[in-house]
Motif scaffolding. Structure first.
Motif, PDB file in Angstrom:
ATOM      1  N   ILE A 295       0.824  -1.241  -0.068  1.00 32.96           N
ATOM      2  CA  ILE A 295       0.106   0.047  -0.089  1.00 32.96           C
ATOM      3  C   ILE A 295       0.879   1.230   0.014  1.00 32.96           C
ATOM      4  O   ILE A 295       0.715   2.234  -0.664  1.00 32.96           O
ATOM      5  CB  ILE A 295      -0.855  -0.202   1.254  1.00 32.96           C
ATOM      6  CG1 ILE A 295      -2.008  -1.006   1.027  1.00 32.96           C
ATOM      7  CG2 ILE A 295      -1.760   1.404   1.334  1.00 32.96           C
ATOM      8  CD1 ILE A 295      -2.683  -1.341   2.610  1.00 32.96           C
ATOM      9  N   PHE A 296       1.985   1.432   0.958  1.00 36.46           N
ATOM     10  CA  PHE A 296       2.785   2.439   0.872  1.00 36.46           C
ATOM     11  C   PHE A 296       4.066   2.266   0.023  1.00 36.46           C
ATOM     12  O   PHE A 296       4.891   2.220   0.569  1.00 36.46           O
ATOM     13  CB  PHE A 296       3.047   2.670   2.612  1.00 36.46           C
ATOM     14  CG  PHE A 296       2.072   2.774   3.402  1.00 36.46           C
ATOM     15  CD1 PHE A 296       1.179   3.988   3.442  1.00 36.46           C
ATOM     16  CD2 PHE A 296       1.325   1.850   4.031  1.00 36.46           C
ATOM     17  CE1 PHE A 296       0.078   4.203   4.231  1.00 36.46           C
ATOM     18  CE2 PHE A 296       0.212   2.140   5.048  1.00 36.46           C
ATOM     19  CZ  PHE A 296      -0.289   3.144   4.813  1.00 36.46           C
ATOM     20  N   THR A 297       3.661   2.759  -1.360  1.00 41.62           N
ATOM     21  CA  THR A 297       4.598   2.542  -2.101  1.00 41.62           C
ATOM     22  C   THR A 297       5.843   3.774  -2.059  1.00 41.62           C
ATOM     23  O   THR A 297       5.388   4.767  -1.626  1.00 41.62           O
ATOM     24  CB  THR A 297       3.966   2.740  -3.308  1.00 41.62           C
ATOM     25  OG1 THR A 297       3.328   3.910  -3.652  1.00 41.62           O
ATOM     26  CG2 THR A 297       3.084   1.424  -3.723  1.00 41.62           C
ATOM     27  N   PRO A 298       7.101   3.326  -2.489  1.00 45.20           N
ATOM     28  CA  PRO A 298       8.086   4.424  -2.374  1.00 45.20           C
ATOM     29  C   PRO A 298       7.953   5.533  -3.583  1.00 45.20           C
ATOM     30  O   PRO A 298       8.682   6.596  -3.467  1.00 45.20           O
ATOM     31  CB  PRO A 298       9.439   3.674  -2.432  1.00 45.20           C
ATOM     32  CG  PRO A 298       8.936   2.339  -3.435  1.00 45.20           C
ATOM     33  CD  PRO A 298       7.677   2.227  -2.904  1.00 45.20           C
ATOM     34  N   SER A 299       7.013   5.409  -4.547  1.00 48.89           N
ATOM     35  CA  SER A 299       6.811   6.329  -5.729  1.00 48.89           C
ATOM     36  C   SER A 299       5.489   6.091  -5.896  1.00 48.89           C
ATOM     37  O   SER A 299       4.616   4.955  -5.749  1.00 48.89           O
ATOM     38  CB  SER A 299       7.660   5.970  -6.932  1.00 48.89           C
ATOM     39  OG  SER A 299       7.426   6.662  -7.916  1.00 48.89           O
TER      40      SER A 299
END
Length: 400
Positions: A295-299
């Motif tokens: 869910i919490f993608t780096p981009s």
């Protein structure tokens, strides 16, 4: 002060204790859909309903006080038995049931008081509050007070099952716990002596809109002897998952606010589809160990989130297995609904794009379905809850 080795021993002991507890607490086998228990949590009098609805003026809708129950039932998750839970809203003094299943929208499965707490939107946690629980209050309570029995499942991954990963956008998996909840509701109605003739209304918003339309298809194909779908009414749902994926892939080098949804959806489709279950390092460009890291993608750029060959193989069709799963979870065409379909969508929706509704209108209509589309001009993903609630109630009332 305890030494490090002592602390490790304590942790190992506690883990062992938990392991023993799990073994002792293994569930006795029961049929899917078995009602495990229900608890009356409280009653909201008729005079208390309107103040709890803040998305529209509900004066003309409210007719009854509402009893609210938590309901626990047996279902299945990744092939194993598990108990899940939902909320059941029952108008006072009811002796026959018009049943609505309402499937809630996307919730991020985290509880961080400084940021967001999904527990305050999980239906079975509702304690009669006048805040939080936006869908429970504004949609569920409104319809229940108008005379319907309304079932709102938590979904696996929330409430009693918050330690499990949620099958986000994997509608064939999500359906399993939702239908089992509905089967348990039938048992509740029988125990309470409430007459029920198997007619069912389906509804939902956003992710829940997809759950509503997909349940319409799955129930008429697999559970027609248990339920007759009179109508489904869905707000801003991702019915055309194929189109959504293709749209994202066509803009894979752009920064997109929907990239987190895209990432979580692909993670879930991979995890919950028997023909996939691939190691995540085969398609992610960064370490992904669970749904949270998906869910919490780096981009916010898809091409920086996923490996290039993975995206390319979906685009050109060579990843047949993944494309098959995406197509299987697309419900905008290819089947003929029995019962009416009502679609509601804002044409300026920035999250679940409007073409989901127009594609479903065309695709299901061409298949022979009775489909009505409500277009809310200038409407965004969050702007038309009140109109949806009132229009759906009018449409369902006309079909009683």
């Amino acid at each position: 002060m305890k030494t490090l080795s002592t602390r490790i021993l304590v942790i190992l002991f506690l883990l062992g204790t938990q392991s023993c507890k799990k073994k002792i607490a293994e569930l006795e086998y029961k049929e899917r859909g078995t009602l495990i228990e229900y608890n009356l949590k409280g009653t909201i009098p008729e005079s208390g309903i309107v103040p709890r609805i803040n998305e529209f003026d509900a004066q003309d809708i409210v007719q009854n006080g509402v009893n609210y129950y938590s309901i626990t039932y047996r279902t299945i998750y990744e092939g194993k038995q598990i108990n899940s839970r939902g909320l059941l809203l029952v108008p006072e003094h009811v002796d026959s049931a018009y049943l609505i299943a309402y499937f809630h929208g996307t919730q991020i499965p985290i509880n961080l008081s400084a940021f967001y707490e999904s527990k305050y939107e999980t239906p079975s946690n509702y304690e009669g509050q006048g805040n939080n629980f936006i869908e429970t209050r504004n949609i569920g309570l409104a319809w229940a007070s108008a005379g319907y029995i309304v079932f709102l499942p938590d979904y696996i991954g929330f409430g009693a099952t918050e330690n499990k990963e949620h099958p986000y956008l994997a509608y064939d998996e999500l359906f399993k716990s939702n239908i089992d909840g509905l089967l348990a509701v039938k048992q509740f109605l029988a125990e309470k002596g409430i007459t029920y003739d198997n007619r069912l209304f389906l509804s939902g918003w956003s992710q829940g809109g997809g759950a509503s339309l997909s349940a319409h298809k799955f129930i008429q194909e697999q559970y027609a002897s248990e339920f007759t779908v009179t109508a489904s009414s869905s707000l801003a749902g991702p019915y055309n998952l194929r189109g959504f994926m293709d749209d994202i892939l066509s803009r894979k080098d752009e920064e997109l606010i929907t990239n987190n949804i895209f990432s979580w959806g692909l993670y879930s489709l991979n995890k919950f589809s028997p023909e996939l279950k691939r190691p995540t390092d085969q398609f992610y460009s960064y370490p992904v160990y669970d749904q949270y890291s998906a869910i919490f993608t780096p981009s916010q750029i898809p091409s920086q989130t996923f490996k290039a060959y993975f995206l390319a193989n979906i685009i050109d069709g060579s990843d047949a297995a993944m494309n098959q799963v995406i197509n299987r979870n697309t419900f905008s065409s290819g089947w003929n609904p029995v019962g009416k379909v009502f679609l509601h969508h804002g044409d300026a929706d920035e999250i679940v794009y409007y073409y989901n509704a127009t594609d479903a209108m065309e695709g299901l209509g061409n298949a022979g379905g009775d489909v009505t589309l409500y277009t809310y001009l200038g409407g965004t993903h969050l702007s038309d809850v009140g109109l949806y609630t009132q229009n759906t109630l009018n449409d369902f009332n006309a079909l009683k």
